[in-house]
Design a protein around this motif. Structure first.
Motif, PDB file in Angstrom:
ATOM      1  N   SER A 115       0.866  -1.179   0.000  1.00 25.55           N
ATOM      2  CA  SER A 115       0.000   0.000   0.000  1.00 25.55           C
ATOM      3  C   SER A 115       0.899   1.223   0.000  1.00 25.55           C
ATOM      4  N   PHE A 116       0.883   1.964  -1.094  1.00 29.33           N
ATOM      5  CA  PHE A 116       1.788   3.104  -1.279  1.00 29.33           C
ATOM      6  C   PHE A 116       0.992   4.377  -1.456  1.00 29.33           C
ATOM      7  N   THR A 117       1.383   5.414  -0.738  1.00 33.00           N
ATOM      8  CA  THR A 117       0.855   6.758  -0.943  1.00 33.00           C
ATOM      9  C   THR A 117       2.031   7.681  -1.234  1.00 33.00           C
ATOM     10  N   GLY A 118       1.990   8.337  -2.377  1.00 28.31           N
ATOM     11  CA  GLY A 118       3.107   9.201  -2.753  1.00 28.31           C
ATOM     12  C   GLY A 118       2.972   9.669  -4.184  1.00 28.31           C
ATOM     13  N   SER A 119       4.094   9.975  -4.801  1.00 28.43           N
ATOM     14  CA  SER A 119       4.094  10.579  -6.125  1.00 28.43           C
ATOM     15  C   SER A 119       3.719   9.562  -7.204  1.00 28.43           C
ATOM     16  N   THR A 120       3.178  10.065  -8.298  1.00 29.26           N
ATOM     17  CA  THR A 120       2.808   9.211  -9.418  1.00 29.26           C
ATOM     18  C   THR A 120       4.036   8.555 -10.028  1.00 29.26           C
ATOM     19  N   GLN A 121       5.139   9.286 -10.102  1.00 27.51           N
ATOM     20  CA  GLN A 121       6.360   8.729 -10.690  1.00 27.51           C
ATOM     21  C   GLN A 121       6.827   7.491  -9.915  1.00 27.51           C
ATOM     22  N   VAL A 122       6.914   7.604  -8.599  1.00 30.97           N
ATOM     23  CA  VAL A 122       7.341   6.460  -7.790  1.00 30.97           C
ATOM     24  C   VAL A 122       6.281   5.366  -7.818  1.00 30.97           C
TER      25      VAL A 122
END
Length: 487
Positions: free
Chosen positions: A229-236
């Motif tokens: 489950s990742f929350t962050g930038s679209t690139q990453v």
């Protein structure tokens, strides 16, 4: 000056069910407003990640086997301890992340609500009964834990955006390895480990591994981590999605946004400008749901710009740990310089600064830009700073077209007094969340939250969506007598 380290379990430690030194480098936890070192953080090496995942894998089965009421009791204890330690969480949120006190207080209350919701999850139905065309057969589907869930959380709402995954994942019987951002590792990770430890969670079920990109990459690539489950930038997020796709690993991606706030010519402009200011400038604009594009119908554009600029000009910028301010620092100097660059490049292309526009170190004034066109970076890029770019449109159809110029699809807002018109326009917007006569930064713990397009892969957090997100479904058929087949 380094603060005292007495009485803190987490100084220069990782949490794997016990407090241990990390084998990565030690790095300082810094105050966003001053750069002062507040503590020393241990970081996790590749070997630390592997060891932690193995401990979590072994501990998960026991935790999943606990009765629902025992798991619920632990989560109720978490909610109680969160509330009891509110002042400590707020202190670190202000110092590490540059949050103003009101934002920190809202965030910790939202986490408390998340914990209460998670505590109710274990008592919910875990399966469904289906009919069968086969005589004497019973079909049911049951929800099972995924196993070890890796959570990679950001720095802007570090407690809420970690716990919205950690809490429901634990509630349904998973183990969790949390990698907080190094810029928010204390309030967004290490203090949480203390809470779960004190709440009675079995040893090894929850882990906190501060670290940088390599720590996150190690967690994503580990074969025994069955979900990320990742929350962050679209690139990453794209990179994480590629790795998880190759490994056939479940992944929830909550990514960036360039969220439109559409103001129609029949809108209440006092309300619209208030929503525009809140959505654009809250937490220095460092929110994925920030009102990043203000699309205003031509007949009311100048009035809206004037009202928005008046609101922006009244906002005080400064250190939230030492003075009453509306806007604290941006998270680091690189981000502050990036916001300044977007503003300057847009001005060079013809945008007009109506309010703000100045940077001093990591502090940036609440800024209103007029005459912004779709070819400017202030329109096309996710700013993640306290900037409100205003673009004018003539027709409702043109507004929809402008909204769709962005690949993002997280949140949107529409302002207008004719509900039929506003609702019709809202239904044409490709966004996971649309708010009529409100602003874009909205979150309620019991409602599914998530985006479309470049803002995410369709995963949702909140309420009933949590069961879908953090479990896997197993079909079981039961035949009371064996079935004789043709051969």
């Amino acid at each position: 000056m380094m603060t005292s380290t007495s009485g803190r379990n987490w100084d220069n430690k990782l949490f794997t069910g016990e407090w241990l030194p990390g084998h990565g480098e030690s790095v300082p936890a810094r105050e966003a407003a001053t750069g002062a070192s507040l503590a020393m953080l241990a970081t996790a090496s590749t070997a630390d990640v592997a060891a932690s995942v193995e401990i979590a894998r072994q501990a998960q089965a026991e935790w999943a086997g606990w009765s629902f009421d025992r798991r619920a009791e632990v989560l109720r204890n978490v909610a109680r301890l969160i509330r009891e330690r509110t002042a400590e969480f707020n202190h670190w949120n202000i110092r590490e992340c540059g949050s103003i006190p009101a934002k920190a207080e809202w965030e910790i209350q939202a986490v408390y609500e998340q914990a209460q919701m998670a505590a109710a999850m274990p008592m919910q139905p875990v399966g469904e009964l289906y009919p069968s065309a086969m005589p004497g057969r019973m079909n049911y589907c049951q929800r099972l834990p995924i196993g070890v869930v890796g959570v990679i959380a950001p720095w802007n709402f570090p407690i809420l955006l970690s716990m919205r995954s950690v809490l429901p994942a634990l509630a349904v019987g998973n183990a969790v390895v949390l990698k907080p951002d190094l810029q928010s590792a204390v309030c967004g990770g290490l203090l949480l480990a203390e809470v779960f430890e004190a709440a009675g969670l079995p040893r090894g079920v929850f882990h906190v591994l501060p670290g940088g990109p390599q720590t996150g990459a190690d967690l994503v690539a580990h074969p025994d981590v069955k979900m990320i489950s990742f929350t962050g930038s679209t690139q990453v997020g794209r990179s994480i999605g590629e790795v998880c796709g190759r490994m056939l690993k479940k992944v929830a991606l909550e990514l960036g946004g360039n969220n439109p706030l559409v103001v129609l010519d029949d809108a209440d402009l006092e309300v619209a400008s208030s929503c525009g200011a809140w959505g654009a400038f809250l937490h220095q604009g460092q929110i994925c749901m920030q009102a990043g594009r203000h699309l205003v119908q031509r007949g009311v554009a100048e009035r809206y710009i004037g009202l928005l600029a008046e609101r922006a000009s009244r906002l005080v910028v400064g250190n939230p740990a030492t003075e009453p301010v509306h806007l604290g620092p941006l998270i680091n100097l690189r981000q502050a310089e990036r916001v300044e660059d977007i503003v300057q490049r847009s001005v060079a292309m013809g945008a007009r600064i109506v309010a703000g526009g100045r940077r001093q170190g990591q502090f940036f004034e609440a800024t209103v830009l007029a005459d912004v066109t779709p070819d400017m970076p202030a329109f096309s890029e996710e700013i993640f700073g306290p900037v409100a770019p205003v673009t004018v449109f003539d027709t409702d159809e043109e507004a929809v077209t402008l909204v769709k110029r962005s690949p993002y699809g997280l949140a949107a807002a529409v302002h207008g007094s004719a509900m039929g018109r506003a609702s019709a326009l809202a239904s044409k917007l490709r966004a996971g969340m649309v708010h009529i006569n409100d602003q874009t930064v909205n979150n309620e713990f019991h409602i599914p939250f998530g985006g479309m397009g470049a803002s995410g892969n369709g995963g949702r957090f909140g309420g009933p969506a949590n069961f879908e997100e953090f479990t896997q479904t197993q079909w079981v058929s039961v035949s009371h007598k064996g079935i004789q087949y043709p051969f």
